[in-house]
Scaffold this motif. Structure first.
Motif, PDB file in Angstrom:
ATOM      1  N   ALA A   1       0.850  -1.189   0.000  1.00 12.66           N
ATOM      2  CA  ALA A   1       0.000   0.000   0.000  1.00 12.66           C
ATOM      3  C   ALA A   1       0.888   1.242   0.000  1.00 12.66           C
ATOM      4  O   ALA A   1       2.033   1.202   0.449  1.00 12.66           O
ATOM      5  N   PRO A   2       0.377   2.350  -0.514  1.00 13.90           N
ATOM      6  CA  PRO A   2       1.184   3.570  -0.509  1.00 13.90           C
ATOM      7  C   PRO A   2       1.429   4.074   0.903  1.00 13.90           C
ATOM      8  O   PRO A   2       0.588   3.907   1.788  1.00 13.90           O
ATOM      9  N   THR A   3       2.590   4.651   1.127  1.00 13.81           N
ATOM     10  CA  THR A   3       2.890   5.269   2.408  1.00 13.81           C
ATOM     11  C   THR A   3       2.208   6.624   2.458  1.00 13.81           C
ATOM     12  O   THR A   3       2.339   7.422   1.538  1.00 13.81           O
ATOM     13  N   ILE A   4       1.481   6.876   3.535  1.00  9.71           N
ATOM     14  CA  ILE A   4       0.613   8.040   3.614  1.00  9.71           C
ATOM     15  C   ILE A   4       1.189   9.093   4.543  1.00  9.71           C
ATOM     16  O   ILE A   4       1.773   8.776   5.583  1.00  9.71           O
ATOM     17  N   GLY A   5       1.017  10.349   4.156  1.00  8.77           N
ATOM     18  CA  GLY A   5       1.377  11.470   5.003  1.00  8.77           C
ATOM     19  C   GLY A   5       0.221  12.446   5.079  1.00  8.77           C
ATOM     20  O   GLY A   5      -0.571  12.557   4.151  1.00  8.77           O
ATOM     21  N   ILE A   6       0.092  13.129   6.209  1.00  7.51           N
ATOM     22  CA  ILE A   6      -0.982  14.097   6.412  1.00  7.51           C
ATOM     23  C   ILE A   6      -0.355  15.454   6.727  1.00  7.51           C
ATOM     24  O   ILE A   6       0.534  15.553   7.583  1.00  7.51           O
ATOM     25  N   VAL A   7      -0.810  16.498   6.028  1.00  5.58           N
ATOM     26  CA  VAL A   7      -0.249  17.829   6.248  1.00  5.58           C
ATOM     27  C   VAL A   7      -1.369  18.853   6.365  1.00  5.58           C
ATOM     28  O   VAL A   7      -2.384  18.769   5.682  1.00  5.58           O
ATOM     29  N   ASN A   8      -1.153  19.812   7.221  1.00  3.69           N
ATOM     30  CA  ASN A   8      -2.034  20.975   7.353  1.00  3.69           C
ATOM     31  C   ASN A   8      -1.294  22.149   6.718  1.00  3.69           C
ATOM     32  O   ASN A   8      -0.432  22.770   7.338  1.00  3.69           O
ATOM     33  N   LEU A   9      -1.628  22.448   5.482  1.00  2.00           N
ATOM     34  CA  LEU A   9      -0.865  23.433   4.715  1.00  2.00           C
ATOM     35  C   LEU A   9      -0.951  24.826   5.330  1.00  2.00           C
ATOM     36  O   LEU A   9       0.047  25.556   5.366  1.00  2.00           O
ATOM     37  N   ARG A  10      -2.121  25.214   5.792  1.00  2.55           N
ATOM     38  CA  ARG A  10      -2.260  26.550   6.376  1.00  2.55           C
ATOM     39  C   ARG A  10      -1.423  26.682   7.642  1.00  2.55           C
ATOM     40  O   ARG A  10      -0.787  27.714   7.881  1.00  2.55           O
ATOM     41  N   ALA A  11      -1.416  25.639   8.455  1.00  4.45           N
ATOM     42  CA  ALA A  11      -0.605  25.669   9.672  1.00  4.45           C
ATOM     43  C   ALA A  11       0.873  25.783   9.335  1.00  4.45           C
ATOM     44  O   ALA A  11       1.630  26.476  10.035  1.00  4.45           O
ATOM     45  N   ILE A  12       1.298  25.125   8.264  1.00  2.00           N
ATOM     46  CA  ILE A  12       2.698  25.206   7.858  1.00  2.00           C
ATOM     47  C   ILE A  12       3.050  26.625   7.423  1.00  2.00           C
ATOM     48  O   ILE A  12       4.104  27.161   7.779  1.00  2.00           O
ATOM     49  N   VAL A  13       2.151  27.252   6.683  1.00  2.00           N
ATOM     50  CA  VAL A  13       2.411  28.624   6.204  1.00  2.00           C
ATOM     51  C   VAL A  13       2.587  29.584   7.378  1.00  2.00           C
ATOM     52  O   VAL A  13       3.575  30.320   7.460  1.00  2.00           O
ATOM     53  N   VAL A  14       1.623  29.585   8.314  1.00  2.00           N
ATOM     54  CA  VAL A  14       1.646  30.576   9.396  1.00  2.00           C
ATOM     55  C   VAL A  14       2.721  30.274  10.433  1.00  2.00           C
ATOM     56  O   VAL A  14       3.077  31.157  11.225  1.00  2.00           O
ATOM     57  N   ASN A  15       3.244  29.049  10.434  1.00  2.00           N
ATOM     58  CA  ASN A  15       4.321  28.716  11.373  1.00  2.00           C
ATOM     59  C   ASN A  15       5.702  28.775  10.724  1.00  2.00           C
ATOM     60  O   ASN A  15       6.700  28.490  11.384  1.00  2.00           O
ATOM     61  N   SER A  16       5.752  29.148   9.465  1.00  2.48           N
ATOM     62  CA  SER A  16       7.043  29.215   8.778  1.00  2.48           C
ATOM     63  C   SER A  16       7.857  30.400   9.268  1.00  2.48           C
ATOM     64  O   SER A  16       7.326  31.402   9.767  1.00  2.48           O
ATOM     65  N   ALA A  17       9.168  30.290   9.128  1.00  2.00           N
ATOM     66  CA  ALA A  17      10.061  31.364   9.547  1.00  2.00           C
ATOM     67  C   ALA A  17       9.804  32.635   8.752  1.00  2.00           C
ATOM     68  O   ALA A  17       9.822  33.748   9.305  1.00  2.00           O
ATOM     69  N   ALA A  18       9.541  32.492   7.458  1.00  2.00           N
ATOM     70  CA  ALA A  18       9.305  33.667   6.615  1.00  2.00           C
ATOM     71  C   ALA A  18       8.053  34.415   7.053  1.00  2.00           C
ATOM     72  O   ALA A  18       8.040  35.649   7.109  1.00  2.00           O
ATOM     73  N   TYR A  19       6.998  33.675   7.376  1.00  2.00           N
ATOM     74  CA  TYR A  19       5.746  34.306   7.790  1.00  2.00           C
ATOM     75  C   TYR A  19       5.910  35.006   9.137  1.00  2.00           C
ATOM     76  O   TYR A  19       5.486  36.161   9.302  1.00  2.00           O
ATOM     77  N   SER A  20       6.513  34.317  10.095  1.00  3.01           N
ATOM     78  CA  SER A  20       6.676  34.890  11.437  1.00  3.01           C
ATOM     79  C   SER A  20       7.557  36.145  11.407  1.00  3.01           C
ATOM     80  O   SER A  20       7.235  37.152  12.042  1.00  3.01           O
ATOM     81  N   THR A  21       8.641  36.074  10.658  1.00  3.85           N
ATOM     82  CA  THR A  21       9.538  37.229  10.568  1.00  3.85           C
ATOM     83  C   THR A  21       8.845  38.404   9.892  1.00  3.85           C
ATOM     84  O   THR A  21       8.992  39.561  10.319  1.00  3.85           O
ATOM     85  N   ALA A  22       8.081  38.112   8.849  1.00  3.12           N
ATOM     86  CA  ALA A  22       7.366  39.173   8.144  1.00  3.12           C
ATOM     87  C   ALA A  22       6.336  39.845   9.045  1.00  3.12           C
ATOM     88  O   ALA A  22       6.157  41.073   8.995  1.00  3.12           O
ATOM     89  N   GLU A  23       5.659  39.054   9.885  1.00  2.39           N
ATOM     90  CA  GLU A  23       4.681  39.622  10.805  1.00  2.39           C
ATOM     91  C   GLU A  23       5.348  40.602  11.762  1.00  2.39           C
ATOM     92  O   GLU A  23       4.792  41.674  12.065  1.00  2.39           O
ATOM     93  N   GLU A  24       6.534  40.272  12.239  1.00  5.20           N
ATOM     94  CA  GLU A  24       7.255  41.162  13.147  1.00  5.20           C
ATOM     95  C   GLU A  24       7.745  42.410  12.417  1.00  5.20           C
ATOM     96  O   GLU A  24       7.604  43.527  12.917  1.00  5.20           O
ATOM     97  N   GLN A  25       8.313  42.224  11.255  1.00  9.32           N
ATOM     98  CA  GLN A  25       8.831  43.363  10.502  1.00  9.32           C
ATOM     99  C   GLN A  25       7.724  44.322  10.074  1.00  9.32           C
ATOM    100  O   GLN A  25       7.928  45.540  10.024  1.00  9.32           O
ATOM    101  N   ARG A  26       6.556  43.772   9.786  1.00  8.54           N
ATOM    102  CA  ARG A  26       5.445  44.602   9.312  1.00  8.54           C
ATOM    103  C   ARG A  26       4.994  45.596  10.382  1.00  8.54           C
ATOM    104  O   ARG A  26       4.543  46.705  10.055  1.00  8.54           O
ATOM    105  N   GLN A  27       5.106  45.216  11.651  1.00 15.08           N
ATOM    106  CA  GLN A  27       4.712  46.113  12.721  1.00 15.08           C
ATOM    107  C   GLN A  27       5.568  47.372  12.745  1.00 15.08           C
ATOM    108  O   GLN A  27       5.111  48.441  13.177  1.00 15.08           O
TER     109      GLN A  27
END
Length: 228
Positions: free
Chosen positions: A32-58
Motif C-alpha cells: 500500500a502507498p505510504t501516507i502522510g498528512i499535512v495541514n498546509l495553512r498551519a505550515i504557512v503561518v508557522n514558517s520562519a518567513a511568515y513569522s519574521t514578516a509579521e514582526e517586521q510589518r509592525q
C-alpha cells in the motif's frame, strides 16, 4: 489501512481447498502507498518567513497600523452612545418603530463607512500580507514534495479528508523544515505595481479574450452577392 485503501480482490479468485485458506494470502498481499498528512495553512503561518514578516510589518507599516487603531477607537466612541440610545429606546414602553429603524440605519451606515475607511488605511498592510503569502506559497509545493520524497511518502492527505490517523502520519514538521530551508525570509514590501496572483490571472484572461476578439472584429465583411 491496507484494507481500506486496497479492497480485497475476491472476484476471480478460485479457492482450491477450504481447509487451507491461507494459501491465497500471498496473492492478496500488495504494498500500500505510504501516507502522510499535512495541514498546509498551519505550515504557512508557522514558517520562519511568515513569522519574521509579521514582526517586521509592525515596524515598516507602523504609521498605517497606528492610524487605523486610532480611527477604529474613534468610530467605536462615536457608535457607543448611538447603540446605547437604540437599546434604551427599544426597551421603553412607547416604542416608535420608525424611529428605531432610523437609528439602526444610522448605526449601520457609520459602521460600513468606518469599515471602508479602515480598509483604505490598511491597504498597504493587506497588500504586504498577500505579497508575503504568495512568496511562501510559491515554495510550499516544492517543500512538500521534498519532504514526501525523504520520508518515502507516496500519498499526501489534508486533515479534512481524514477521519482518524495516528500521529506518525503527520509530516507537518518535515514540510515546515523544508520550507524554512527554501525560504528562510520573505520580502514584505511589494514592488511598484504588484498585484496578487489571482488579479494577475484575471487580467491575463481578460487580455487573452480581447486578443481573441480583435482579429474577428478586424476582418472585412463579406461582400454582398447581388441577384440577377
Amino acid at each position: 489501512m491496507k484494507n481500506i485503501l486496497k479492497p480485497a480482490l475476491a472476484a476471480g479468485i478460485a479457492i482450491a481447498s477450504l481447509s487451507a485458506p491461507l494459501a491465497i494470502a500471498p496473492a492478496a498481499a500488495q504494498s500500500a502507498p505510504t501516507i502522510g498528512i499535512v495541514n498546509l495553512r498551519a505550515i504557512v503561518v508557522n514558517s520562519a518567513a511568515y513569522s519574521t514578516a509579521e514582526e517586521q510589518r509592525q515596524t515598516t507599516y507602523k504609521a498605517q497600523i497606528d492610524q487605523a487603531n486610532a480611527r477604529r477607537t474613534a468610530i467605536q466612541q462615536q457608535l457607543q452612545p448611538l447603540v446605547q440610545k437604540l437599546q434604551t429606546d427599544s426597551q421603553s414602553g412607547n416604542v416608535d418603530q420608525a424611529a428605531l429603524q432610523q437609528q439602526a440605519a444610522q448605526i449601520q451606515q457609520i459602521q460600513e463607512a468606518g469599515q471602508r475607511e479602515l480598509q483604505q488605511i490598511l491597504a498597504p498592510v493587506i497588500r504586504s500580507q498577500a505579497y508575503v503569502e504568495e512568496q511562501i506559497n510559491d515554495q510550499l509545493q516544492p517543500a512538500l514534495q521534498a519532504a514526501a520524497q525523504k520520508k518515502g511518502v507516496s500519498l499526501v492527505l489534508t486533515p479534512d479528508t481524514v477521519v482518524y490517523a495516528d500521529n506518525s502520519y503527520n509530516i507537518n514538521q518535515a514540510v515546515l523544515d523544508e520550507l524554512n530551508t527554501l525560504l528562510p525570509s520573505a520580502q514584505i514590501v511589494p514592488p511598484e505595481g504588484w498585484v496578487p496572483r489571482e488579479v494577475r490571472e484575471q487580467q491575463a484572461q481578460q487580455q487573452a479574450a480581447q486578443a481573441a476578439q480583435a482579429p474577428a472584429q478586424q476582418q472585412p465583411a463579406a461582400p454582398a452577392v447581388s441577384g440577377r
